[in-house]
Design a protein around this motif. Sequence first.
Motif, mmCIF file in Angstrom:
data_model
loop_
_atom_site.group_PDB
_atom_site.id
_atom_site.type_symbol
_atom_site.label_atom_id
_atom_site.label_comp_id
_atom_site.label_asym_id
_atom_site.label_seq_id
_atom_site.Cartn_x
_atom_site.Cartn_y
_atom_site.Cartn_z
ATOM 1 N N PHE A 63 0.815 -1.217 0.000
ATOM 2 C CA PHE A 63 0.000 0.000 0.000
ATOM 3 C C PHE A 63 0.851 1.269 0.000
ATOM 4 O O PHE A 63 0.315 2.369 -0.010
ATOM 5 N N ALA A 64 2.175 1.102 0.027
ATOM 6 C CA ALA A 64 3.031 2.292 0.110
ATOM 7 C C ALA A 64 4.401 2.019 -0.489
ATOM 8 O O ALA A 64 4.867 0.875 -0.555
ATOM 9 N N ARG A 65 5.016 3.101 -0.904
ATOM 10 C CA ARG A 65 6.415 3.061 -1.354
ATOM 11 C C ARG A 65 7.171 4.158 -0.617
ATOM 12 O O ARG A 65 6.699 5.295 -0.495
ATOM 13 N N LEU A 66 8.364 3.799 -0.134
ATOM 14 C CA LEU A 66 9.221 4.750 0.563
ATOM 15 C C LEU A 66 10.620 4.635 -0.034
ATOM 16 O O LEU A 66 11.241 3.579 0.020
ATOM 17 N N ASP A 67 11.096 5.709 -0.618
ATOM 18 C CA ASP A 67 12.461 5.729 -1.160
ATOM 19 C C ASP A 67 13.391 6.298 -0.091
ATOM 20 O O ASP A 67 13.327 7.487 0.231
ATOM 21 N N PHE A 68 14.253 5.433 0.446
ATOM 22 C CA PHE A 68 15.107 5.798 1.587
ATOM 23 C C PHE A 68 16.577 5.615 1.221
ATOM 24 O O PHE A 68 16.986 4.556 0.732
ATOM 25 N N GLN A 69 17.351 6.655 1.460
ATOM 26 C CA GLN A 69 18.798 6.594 1.227
ATOM 27 C C GLN A 69 19.495 6.585 2.583
ATOM 28 O O GLN A 69 19.543 7.590 3.278
ATOM 29 N N THR A 73 25.449 5.988 1.947
ATOM 30 C CA THR A 73 25.249 5.105 0.793
ATOM 31 C C THR A 73 25.006 5.974 -0.434
ATOM 32 O O THR A 73 24.508 7.109 -0.325
ATOM 33 N N PRO A 74 25.312 5.467 -1.650
ATOM 34 C CA PRO A 74 25.282 6.327 -2.844
ATOM 35 C C PRO A 74 23.899 6.698 -3.347
ATOM 36 O O PRO A 74 23.729 7.747 -3.961
ATOM 37 N N GLN A 75 22.882 5.873 -3.110
ATOM 38 C CA GLN A 75 21.571 6.186 -3.687
ATOM 39 C C GLN A 75 20.442 5.635 -2.826
ATOM 40 O O GLN A 75 20.652 4.795 -1.955
ATOM 41 N N ALA A 76 19.240 6.128 -3.133
ATOM 42 C CA ALA A 76 18.061 5.704 -2.390
ATOM 43 C C ALA A 76 17.576 4.349 -2.899
ATOM 44 O O ALA A 76 17.761 4.001 -4.065
ATOM 45 N N GLU A 77 16.938 3.604 -2.000
ATOM 46 C CA GLU A 77 16.355 2.313 -2.351
ATOM 47 C C GLU A 77 14.842 2.415 -2.216
ATOM 48 O O GLU A 77 14.325 2.955 -1.235
ATOM 49 N N ALA A 78 14.127 1.905 -3.203
ATOM 50 C CA ALA A 78 12.664 1.920 -3.167
ATOM 51 C C ALA A 78 12.171 0.751 -2.319
ATOM 52 O O ALA A 78 12.435 -0.414 -2.633
ATOM 53 N N LEU A 79 11.468 1.069 -1.244
ATOM 54 C CA LEU A 79 10.935 0.050 -0.340
ATOM 55 C C LEU A 79 9.419 0.028 -0.466
ATOM 56 O O LEU A 79 8.763 1.070 -0.332
ATOM 57 N N GLU A 126 20.209 6.157 10.250
ATOM 58 C CA GLU A 126 19.852 7.487 9.759
ATOM 59 C C GLU A 126 19.943 7.526 8.234
ATOM 60 O O GLU A 126 20.656 6.734 7.616
ATOM 61 N N GLY A 127 19.211 8.467 7.660
ATOM 62 C CA GLY A 127 19.259 8.622 6.215
ATOM 63 C C GLY A 127 18.291 9.682 5.741
ATOM 64 O O GLY A 127 17.746 10.464 6.540
ATOM 65 N N TYR A 128 18.072 9.708 4.433
ATOM 66 C CA TYR A 128 17.219 10.722 3.827
ATOM 67 C C TYR A 128 16.081 10.058 3.059
ATOM 68 O O TYR A 128 16.276 9.037 2.382
ATOM 69 N N ILE A 129 14.907 10.657 3.165
ATOM 70 C CA ILE A 129 13.749 10.155 2.424
ATOM 71 C C ILE A 129 13.580 10.991 1.161
ATOM 72 O O ILE A 129 13.556 12.227 1.211
ATOM 73 N N HIS A 130 13.465 10.289 0.037
ATOM 74 C CA HIS A 130 13.305 10.958 -1.257
ATOM 75 C C HIS A 130 11.857 10.938 -1.732
ATOM 76 O O HIS A 130 11.449 11.830 -2.471
ATOM 77 N N LEU A 131 11.108 9.923 -1.315
ATOM 78 C CA LEU A 131 9.733 9.790 -1.803
ATOM 79 C C LEU A 131 8.896 9.044 -0.768
ATOM 80 O O LEU A 131 9.336 8.054 -0.184
ATOM 81 N N LYS A 132 7.683 9.543 -0.558
ATOM 82 C CA LYS A 132 6.698 8.863 0.279
ATOM 83 C C LYS A 132 5.410 8.792 -0.536
ATOM 84 O O LYS A 132 4.792 9.821 -0.813
ATOM 85 N N ARG A 133 5.030 7.575 -0.928
ATOM 86 C CA ARG A 133 3.932 7.414 -1.900
ATOM 87 C C ARG A 133 2.883 6.442 -1.365
ATOM 88 O O ARG A 133 3.204 5.342 -0.919
ATOM 89 N N ASN A 134 1.626 6.862 -1.418
ATOM 90 C CA ASN A 134 0.502 5.983 -1.101
ATOM 91 C C ASN A 134 0.037 5.283 -2.374
ATOM 92 O O ASN A 134 -0.060 5.903 -3.434
ATOM 93 N N ILE A 135 -0.272 4.008 -2.248
ATOM 94 C CA ILE A 135 -0.661 3.209 -3.410
ATOM 95 C C ILE A 135 -1.918 2.412 -3.068
ATOM 96 O O ILE A 135 -1.982 1.761 -2.020
ATOM 97 N N VAL A 150 7.748 14.423 -1.972
ATOM 98 C CA VAL A 150 8.779 14.248 -2.995
ATOM 99 C C VAL A 150 9.915 15.195 -2.639
ATOM 100 O O VAL A 150 9.696 16.404 -2.485
ATOM 101 N N LYS A 151 11.118 14.675 -2.480
ATOM 102 C CA LYS A 151 12.259 15.490 -2.067
ATOM 103 C C LYS A 151 12.457 16.648 -3.045
ATOM 104 O O LYS A 151 12.452 16.469 -4.251
#
Length: 692
Positions: A63-69, A73-79, A126-135, A150-151
């Motif tokens: 029901f959700a997607r969270l892009d967390f870096q 680390t070099p890039q965000a991962e879509a969770l 710790e890290g940075y959130i790039h995207l928080k999406r409801n699905i 959206v960052k």
Amino acid sequence: MEDQNHKQEQAHLTRTLNIISQQKERLEEVDQYVGDDITEQALEDIRERTRQSLKIAEKEPYFARLDFQEDLTPQAEALYIGKVGVADESGEPLIIDWRAPIASLFYSFAGGNDLAYYESPEGLVEGYIHLKRNIVIRNRQLQRIVDAYVKGKTDLSNVDEFLLYRLSERESSKLQDIVSTIQTEQNNIIRAPKNSALIIQGVAGSGKTTIALHRLAYLIYQHQDKLRSERMIIFAPNRLFLDYIADVLPELGVGGIQQTTFNDWALEQLDEPLTLRSQHESHKEWLETGGSPTAMERLRYKGSPAFITYVHQALAHYEAEAIPDQYLELLPHKGLSSETIKQWFYTDYKHYPLSKRKERIETKMKNWVEEALKSLESGKEKQALKRKAHQKIRAYLKKHLSPTAVSFYMQLLKADQTCPPDVKAQTLEMLKSKEIYSEDLPPLTHIHHYLNGVPKEQKFHHVVIDEAQDFSPYQVDILKTITLNHSFTILGDLSQGIHEYKGIDDWSAFSERFDQSKVTTFVLEKSYRSTTEIIDCANKVLTQAYQPMCLAEPVFRSGEEVKVIACNDDNYHQSLIESIQKALEKGYTNIGILTRTEAESTTLEPIIQSAGLKCTLLSGQEDKYSGGLSLSPVYLSKGLEFEATIIANVSRDHYPSNAFHAKLLYVGCTRALHELTLMYKDVPSLLIEPII
């Protein structure tokens, strides 16, 4: 851009569903193991849990997607976050369980460029959130995506849009999970430490029941090595309510949790056959007259702190005086001194409950007899002496150490100088025939546990008490003594406390029964159930004659204005039928018609049926709730919700302007999800004058 996002999410969904289907097919090809090999049993248990998870995930995998870096680390991962976790063939997470530590970021992150963090088993991450999406996925179909963050973008206009969308689509006759819309304040409760007592004051529609169920699911997930679902329990107000909430835990992949009422549970604790005399008439008398004194003296006294103290003291006094100061002759000129028996009872076996001490002492006494008779050869004389000694042992133990919960309770009441005479006489008369009222169950359970103990394997790992404002401190005391680490979730709403003759009017009545360092109180003021118009109406009704601890604050979901229909004897029934038909024409399938009394509901049923409208009359004795068109006294609707609610005959004689009726009408108004209609004959109640 939205089309591109939709295409990307559709492609990801297709891949995910294919993986789930492949895994499910492979597992279905494996025969279920039913042998005795422990290793194979463990493997089969893992396979079965995976089967159940895939079954839940195959229709609505996430029901959700969270892009967390993660920091450094070099890039965000879509969770992708779902109701259950699913791993791919390599063991990497395909879907993150909503209860996992990293998933807490989805619920707690409110935007911004600062570092986000969560607590993992290895420590702070710790890290940075790039995207928080409801699905939104329904039956394997992608229906909607809404970006809450959206960052780099400051427009957060969609933050509440998804919540309002989900609230507006609610129409089920059963309580539903909220994993996709858990709010920050709700998340804090769900993920609170397990070894504490949470007291949740939540306004009508704040989601407190759902929060408690999600908290159970979370605790089981987080503490799998310490908590067992079969040793967790939910106490609900009635069986109808249990059926209403029955679907939530299975949807979250949780099974085995006990769900019952206090009365049913307490009756199972007692080892004596007792008949619970129906309290329905007593409760109905109070609820339909707004405070009849008949039987209320009995109810109030037995739930009072004074009575709890009296029972405590009576049990302590019994234990202290259980062994009399008398010599027990078991054989001619031979016996046991009271000092010896007291040594066994108060020192050697002091860690056992009283019934177990009795068993140990009986064995000790018989062994003493055997030892004393050793010098005699076997024969009739020895057997006769042994038989007489055993008879004396049984007579001694029966006289001094063999009370049952009922016999002790009867003696306790007879000696009670403060118990109202009528209450005492009535209760004793009932107990002689093994009949009891529900208010007798806490003291009887208390006595039974004191005499017999509770095995460790029967003690609870966590207890949920719903509609707790209708519980007594005595009931909480009973449960506290058999719950490990005082792990409780206690929830309710004082503004819905219509059972004041047996409940509480301040949460301190419960909090003071726990170690204060382990009690946390939460206040939930946001109401997610009803529209702004309905909540505004309910608040006005409530504050006409009652000062609440807090008022409901509606989530901004606007709907139709509350309808107030003036009637008279000539057009009342026709107006009611027309209101029901209009609600049905709008497509509502779950409609509640609430009356002031049971007699009113019974009278209206044939009138509604004769109009060709099939309705279900709720009496409070049902085990199942199927929705549809329901007809019920308002006081039985507590805990339920309807798409449209019609409250019949809110007239001045039915709803006087006092605190009891203000709370009662507040309960009725807040059952409505989308539409509320108030009808009255001749003169409206003063409680609804502000909205006319």
